[in-house]
Design an enzyme around this catalytic site. Structure first.
Site, short mmCIF file in Angstrom:
data_model
loop_
_atom_site.label_atom_id
_atom_site.label_comp_id
_atom_site.label_asym_id
_atom_site.label_seq_id
_atom_site.Cartn_x
_atom_site.Cartn_y
_atom_site.Cartn_z
N TYR A 178 10.35 7.97 -4.39
CA TYR A 178 10.28 8.31 -5.80
C TYR A 178 8.80 8.48 -6.20
CZ TYR A 178 11.45 8.02 -10.79
OH TYR A 178 11.60 8.28 -12.13
N ASN A 180 6.74 7.08 -8.04
CA ASN A 180 5.87 5.91 -8.20
C ASN A 180 5.62 5.16 -6.89
OD1 ASN A 180 8.32 4.62 -7.77
ND2 ASN A 180 8.39 3.60 -9.76
N LYS A 181 6.10 5.68 -5.77
CA LYS A 181 5.92 5.01 -4.49
C LYS A 181 4.61 5.45 -3.83
CE LYS A 181 9.84 2.83 -4.84
NZ LYS A 181 10.41 3.33 -6.09
N HIS A 182 4.25 4.78 -2.74
CA HIS A 182 2.96 5.04 -2.10
C HIS A 182 2.89 6.43 -1.47
CE1 HIS A 182 2.57 0.43 -1.79
NE2 HIS A 182 2.02 0.87 -2.89
N ILE A 183 4.02 6.96 -1.09
CA ILE A 183 4.12 8.39 -0.80
C ILE A 183 5.37 8.90 -1.51
CG2 ILE A 183 2.94 8.16 1.43
CD1 ILE A 183 5.58 8.71 2.80
#
Length: 372
Positions: A178, A180-183
């Site tokens: 998603y 907001n994740k780190h990738i």
């Protein structure tokens, strides 16, 4: 407005997406999907990867693929997103909840063993907000009682536990991409495993359980889902994965800046723990927990910050309090004080990868004004 999250999209991301558009490979058929699966599995240290449409889809497929008998119990934290418990319930299994540690937000290993019964078949480990779950005691419990580990590493892509990447510990592990994740792949998720049989099952469930035999394609032995990832999403995943260490470095820089600027806040119970003896915080989000005796709750402070143009998000609403599960008759009489208090007193502030130093200062100034 300083948004609570804004993804970091670079020219390299756009180039690979444009390549998909120019070649026409925009659906779930396309070369980047297999490439992304292999590269992500190799990065984490697992043999097989199955790219899917979301982290929720990854959880549902993973739980179903284990083939547990109806009524089996899976131990899961109450302080988590609903996708975790939802996947268990939808598979006809019984979620058994445990509380979290008030400082790390993660499930407490000692509570897990107290909840084990003859029906317990698995533990769903969910790494929360930036620090990993203390895995050693949980792995010991799993071996002792012959339990499977479902590892949800959606919030800690790139985080390590004692030097080993999160997501590498599970019999089956899931990730979310998603924004907001780190990738990110926009929406999207991944299932990883070392078990070839689980791998084949996951591929089938992802794709409506179409037969792998072309002559029997539309003959279905099981019910599955259309939870496929598109080639467009996979292209973005590949380029984002290339920069994973840069993203981790940015997150930790962001955490350090916030720590410096917010350390003097008198009404905050505590800021995120920078490190434990098994991990350094990756600051997926930057959390704020108000003191017990502070007269306002998280919702009130969040509203005041929004009035100043600062985006925030509340902490997870505990699973045992969710109306949908209460209507099902689940978790009757359950109480988990740490999770309940964290929802009342906790929230997180802008933490996205596109956050600038100027915005961090703006957030800090607003927090000081609101809490003064």
């Amino acid at each position: 407005m300083v948004p609570v999250n804004e993804p970091l999209i670079m020219d390299r991301d756009k180039q690979l997406i444009l390549q998909c558009l120019e070649t026409g490979w925009i659906s779930s058929e396309g070369p980047f999907i297999k490439e992304f699966e292999e590269k992500f599995a190799n990065y984490i240290g697992k043999k097989y990867g199955v790219a899917v449409s979301s982290g929720t889809a990854a959880l549902e497929i993973a739980v179903k693929a284990l083939g547990l008998p109806e009524g089996s119990e899976i131990i899961v934290p109450t302080f988590t997103i609903i996708s975790c418990v939802q996947a268990i319930v939808k598979a006809g299994l019984n979620p058994v909840l445990v509380d979290c540690d008030y400082r790390t937000f993660n499930m407490v290993p000692e509570e897990i063993e107290r909840k084990i019964t003859k029906n317990t078949k698995a533990i769903m480990v969910v790494h929360i907000y930036g620090l990993p779950v203390d895995m050693t005691p949980i792995l010991d419990i799993a071996r002792k009682y012959n339990l499977l580990i479902i590892e949800d590493a959606a919030e800690v892509i790139g985080q390590t536990y004692k030097g080993k990447l999160c997501g590498s510990f599970g019999d089956i592990s899931v990730f979310s991409f998603y924004p907001n994740k780190h990738i990110t792949t926009g929406e999207g998720g991944m299932i990883l495993t070392d078990d070839e049989n689980l791998y084949e099952k996951c591929k089938g469930y992802r794709n409506l359980c179409f037969s792998f035999d072309p002559d029997r394609r539309f003959i279905h032995e099981e019910i599955g889902w259309n939870y496929r990832m598109t080639n467009l999403q996979a292209a973005l995943g590949i380029t984002q994965l290339e920069r994973i260490q840069e993203h981790i470095n940015k997150k930790r820089w962001m955490g350090k800046k916030y720590n410096e600027l917010l350390s003097d806040l008198q009404d905050v119970c505590y800021l995120p723990i920078p490190k434990t003896d098994y991990a350094e915080n990756i600051y997926w989000v930057y959390t704020i927990v108000l003191k017990d005796n502070y007269p306002k709750n998280a919702k009130q402070i969040m509203k005041e910050l929004m009035d100043k143009g600062i985006g925030t998000r509340p902490f997870f609403y505990p699973m045992h309090l969710q109306p949908v599960f209460q209507r099902m008759g689940l978790f009757k009489g359950d109480t988990y004080p740490n999770s309940e208090k964290l929802y009342e007193k906790g929230f997180y502030i802008p933490s996205g990868l596109a956050l600038t130093e100027e915005q961090i200062s703006e957030v800090s100034n607003a927090l000081h004004e609101v809490l003064r």
